[in-house]
Design a protein around this motif. Structure first.
Motif, PDB file in Angstrom:
ATOM      1  N   ALA A   1       4.009  50.437  33.291  1.00  0.00           N
ATOM      2  CA  ALA A   1       4.914  49.443  33.883  1.00  0.00           C
ATOM      3  C   ALA A   1       6.245  50.081  34.256  1.00  0.00           C
ATOM      4  O   ALA A   1       6.797  49.804  35.331  1.00  0.00           O
ATOM      5  CB  ALA A   1       5.135  48.286  32.907  1.00  0.00           C
ATOM      6  N   ILE A   2       6.761  50.934  33.396  1.00  0.00           N
ATOM      7  CA  ILE A   2       8.033  51.612  33.690  1.00  0.00           C
ATOM      8  C   ILE A   2       7.889  52.497  34.915  1.00  0.00           C
ATOM      9  O   ILE A   2       8.768  52.528  35.775  1.00  0.00           O
ATOM     10  CB  ILE A   2       8.515  52.409  32.465  1.00  0.00           C
ATOM     11  CG1 ILE A   2       8.949  51.450  31.364  1.00  0.00           C
ATOM     12  CG2 ILE A   2       9.649  53.361  32.833  1.00  0.00           C
ATOM     13  CD1 ILE A   2       9.167  52.109  30.027  1.00  0.00           C
ATOM     14  N   ASN A   3       6.775  53.220  35.010  1.00  0.00           N
ATOM     15  CA  ASN A   3       6.545  54.072  36.178  1.00  0.00           C
ATOM     16  C   ASN A   3       6.488  53.243  37.460  1.00  0.00           C
ATOM     17  O   ASN A   3       6.985  53.656  38.505  1.00  0.00           O
ATOM     18  CB  ASN A   3       5.267  54.887  36.010  1.00  0.00           C
ATOM     19  CG  ASN A   3       5.406  55.967  34.964  1.00  0.00           C
ATOM     20  OD1 ASN A   3       6.518  56.357  34.590  1.00  0.00           O
ATOM     21  ND2 ASN A   3       4.293  56.448  34.463  1.00  0.00           N
ATOM     22  N   LYS A   4       5.908  52.054  37.370  1.00  0.00           N
ATOM     23  CA  LYS A   4       5.827  51.178  38.545  1.00  0.00           C
ATOM     24  C   LYS A   4       7.224  50.652  38.919  1.00  0.00           C
ATOM     25  O   LYS A   4       7.594  50.637  40.093  1.00  0.00           O
ATOM     26  CB  LYS A   4       4.879  50.016  38.269  1.00  0.00           C
ATOM     27  CG  LYS A   4       4.565  49.212  39.483  1.00  0.00           C
ATOM     28  CD  LYS A   4       3.448  48.241  39.208  1.00  0.00           C
ATOM     29  CE  LYS A   4       3.066  47.554  40.507  1.00  0.00           C
ATOM     30  NZ  LYS A   4       1.834  46.814  40.379  1.00  0.00           N
ATOM     31  N   PHE A   5       7.995  50.223  37.927  1.00  0.00           N
ATOM     32  CA  PHE A   5       9.365  49.764  38.188  1.00  0.00           C
ATOM     33  C   PHE A   5      10.226  50.894  38.736  1.00  0.00           C
ATOM     34  O   PHE A   5      11.147  50.666  39.513  1.00  0.00           O
ATOM     35  CB  PHE A   5      10.019  49.211  36.922  1.00  0.00           C
ATOM     36  CG  PHE A   5       9.529  47.863  36.526  1.00  0.00           C
ATOM     37  CD1 PHE A   5       9.584  46.781  37.397  1.00  0.00           C
ATOM     38  CD2 PHE A   5       9.010  47.651  35.257  1.00  0.00           C
ATOM     39  CE1 PHE A   5       9.140  45.528  37.029  1.00  0.00           C
ATOM     40  CE2 PHE A   5       8.557  46.399  34.879  1.00  0.00           C
ATOM     41  CZ  PHE A   5       8.618  45.343  35.757  1.00  0.00           C
ATOM     42  N   ASN A   6       9.919  52.104  38.319  1.00  0.00           N
ATOM     43  CA  ASN A   6      10.699  53.263  38.727  1.00  0.00           C
ATOM     44  C   ASN A   6      10.627  53.501  40.232  1.00  0.00           C
ATOM     45  O   ASN A   6      11.526  54.106  40.807  1.00  0.00           O
ATOM     46  CB  ASN A   6      10.227  54.505  37.962  1.00  0.00           C
ATOM     47  CG  ASN A   6      11.213  55.625  38.026  1.00  0.00           C
ATOM     48  OD1 ASN A   6      11.152  56.421  38.942  1.00  0.00           O
ATOM     49  ND2 ASN A   6      12.108  55.670  37.069  1.00  0.00           N
TER      50      ASN A   6
ATOM     51  N   LEU B   1      15.976  54.192  36.502  1.00  0.00           N
ATOM     52  CA  LEU B   1      15.309  53.791  35.273  1.00  0.00           C
ATOM     53  C   LEU B   1      14.540  54.981  34.714  1.00  0.00           C
ATOM     54  O   LEU B   1      13.743  55.607  35.409  1.00  0.00           O
ATOM     55  CB  LEU B   1      14.341  52.638  35.541  1.00  0.00           C
ATOM     56  CG  LEU B   1      13.565  52.095  34.350  1.00  0.00           C
ATOM     57  CD1 LEU B   1      14.517  51.454  33.346  1.00  0.00           C
ATOM     58  CD2 LEU B   1      12.535  51.099  34.823  1.00  0.00           C
ATOM     59  N   ARG B   2      14.812  55.312  33.446  1.00  0.00           N
ATOM     60  CA  ARG B   2      14.086  56.428  32.853  1.00  0.00           C
ATOM     61  C   ARG B   2      13.918  56.216  31.359  1.00  0.00           C
ATOM     62  O   ARG B   2      14.676  55.485  30.738  1.00  0.00           O
ATOM     63  CB  ARG B   2      14.790  57.750  33.117  1.00  0.00           C
ATOM     64  CG  ARG B   2      16.110  57.931  32.435  1.00  0.00           C
ATOM     65  CD  ARG B   2      16.708  59.304  32.724  1.00  0.00           C
ATOM     66  NE  ARG B   2      17.764  59.619  31.794  1.00  0.00           N
ATOM     67  CZ  ARG B   2      17.593  60.157  30.597  1.00  0.00           C
ATOM     68  NH1 ARG B   2      16.397  60.458  30.190  1.00  0.00           N
ATOM     69  NH2 ARG B   2      18.614  60.408  29.806  1.00  0.00           N
ATOM     70  N   VAL B   3      12.935  56.875  30.813  1.00  0.00           N
ATOM     71  CA  VAL B   3      12.674  56.825  29.381  1.00  0.00           C
ATOM     72  C   VAL B   3      13.413  57.996  28.747  1.00  0.00           C
ATOM     73  O   VAL B   3      13.166  59.154  29.086  1.00  0.00           O
ATOM     74  CB  VAL B   3      11.165  56.917  29.092  1.00  0.00           C
ATOM     75  CG1 VAL B   3      10.904  56.983  27.600  1.00  0.00           C
ATOM     76  CG2 VAL B   3      10.430  55.750  29.716  1.00  0.00           C
ATOM     77  N   ALA B   4      14.334  57.691  27.848  1.00  0.00           N
ATOM     78  CA  ALA B   4      15.062  58.749  27.151  1.00  0.00           C
ATOM     79  C   ALA B   4      14.160  59.399  26.112  1.00  0.00           C
ATOM     80  O   ALA B   4      14.136  60.619  25.973  1.00  0.00           O
ATOM     81  CB  ALA B   4      16.319  58.197  26.497  1.00  0.00           C
ATOM     82  N   ASP B   5      13.436  58.591  25.364  1.00  0.00           N
ATOM     83  CA  ASP B   5      12.552  59.081  24.308  1.00  0.00           C
ATOM     84  C   ASP B   5      11.549  58.016  23.921  1.00  0.00           C
ATOM     85  O   ASP B   5      11.810  56.824  24.046  1.00  0.00           O
ATOM     86  CB  ASP B   5      13.341  59.424  23.038  1.00  0.00           C
ATOM     87  CG  ASP B   5      13.682  60.888  22.913  1.00  0.00           C
ATOM     88  OD1 ASP B   5      12.861  61.726  23.323  1.00  0.00           O
ATOM     89  OD2 ASP B   5      14.756  61.186  22.392  1.00  0.00           O
ATOM     90  N   VAL B   6      10.406  58.480  23.420  1.00  0.00           N
ATOM     91  CA  VAL B   6       9.474  57.633  22.693  1.00  0.00           C
ATOM     92  C   VAL B   6       9.675  58.022  21.236  1.00  0.00           C
ATOM     93  O   VAL B   6       9.544  59.187  20.868  1.00  0.00           O
ATOM     94  CB  VAL B   6       8.018  57.868  23.137  1.00  0.00           C
ATOM     95  CG1 VAL B   6       7.063  57.062  22.282  1.00  0.00           C
ATOM     96  CG2 VAL B   6       7.850  57.521  24.616  1.00  0.00           C
ATOM     97  N   VAL B   7      10.046  57.050  20.398  1.00  0.00           N
ATOM     98  CA  VAL B   7      10.423  57.334  19.014  1.00  0.00           C
ATOM     99  C   VAL B   7       9.396  56.719  18.061  1.00  0.00           C
ATOM    100  O   VAL B   7       9.212  55.501  18.047  1.00  0.00           O
ATOM    101  CB  VAL B   7      11.828  56.769  18.700  1.00  0.00           C
ATOM    102  CG1 VAL B   7      12.220  57.050  17.269  1.00  0.00           C
ATOM    103  CG2 VAL B   7      12.860  57.341  19.666  1.00  0.00           C
ATOM    104  N   PRO B   8       8.727  57.554  17.260  1.00  0.00           N
ATOM    105  CA  PRO B   8       7.776  57.007  16.287  1.00  0.00           C
ATOM    106  C   PRO B   8       8.493  56.265  15.162  1.00  0.00           C
ATOM    107  O   PRO B   8       9.562  56.672  14.717  1.00  0.00           O
ATOM    108  CB  PRO B   8       7.049  58.237  15.763  1.00  0.00           C
ATOM    109  CG  PRO B   8       7.866  59.406  16.144  1.00  0.00           C
ATOM    110  CD  PRO B   8       8.767  59.003  17.256  1.00  0.00           C
TER     111      PRO B   8
END
Length: 71
Positions: free
Chosen positions: A21-26, A32-39
């Motif tokens: 979804a983020i890639n599509k919105f991008n 719009l970007r993802v800074a990190d995926v945090v476990p």
């Protein structure tokens, strides 16, 4: 944007859908970007390690970063 990720089966599926979804919105919002995926809620089990590795590999293929204390 920071995406929290709990290393479980359904959370992994949700991570894939969220990044898609983020890639599509991008396409419409290049800032719009993802800074990190945090476990989160990580336990030292084989199952959690497997999902962490899968998530790390997936985020790498999508050109996003995956936060890890061990790297």
């Amino acid at each position: 944007m920071v995406i929290p990720f709990q290393p479980e089966q359904y959370a992994f599926r949700s991570l894939v859908k969220t990044i898609a979804a983020i890639n599509k919105f991008n396409e419409n919002n290049p800032k719009l970007r993802v800074a990190d995926v945090v476990p989160t809620k990580v336990r030292d089990t084989n199952l959690h390690r497997a999902f962490l590795d899968a998530a790390k590999n997936y985020t790498k293929t999508q050109e996003h970063t995956f936060f890890s204390m061990r790297d």
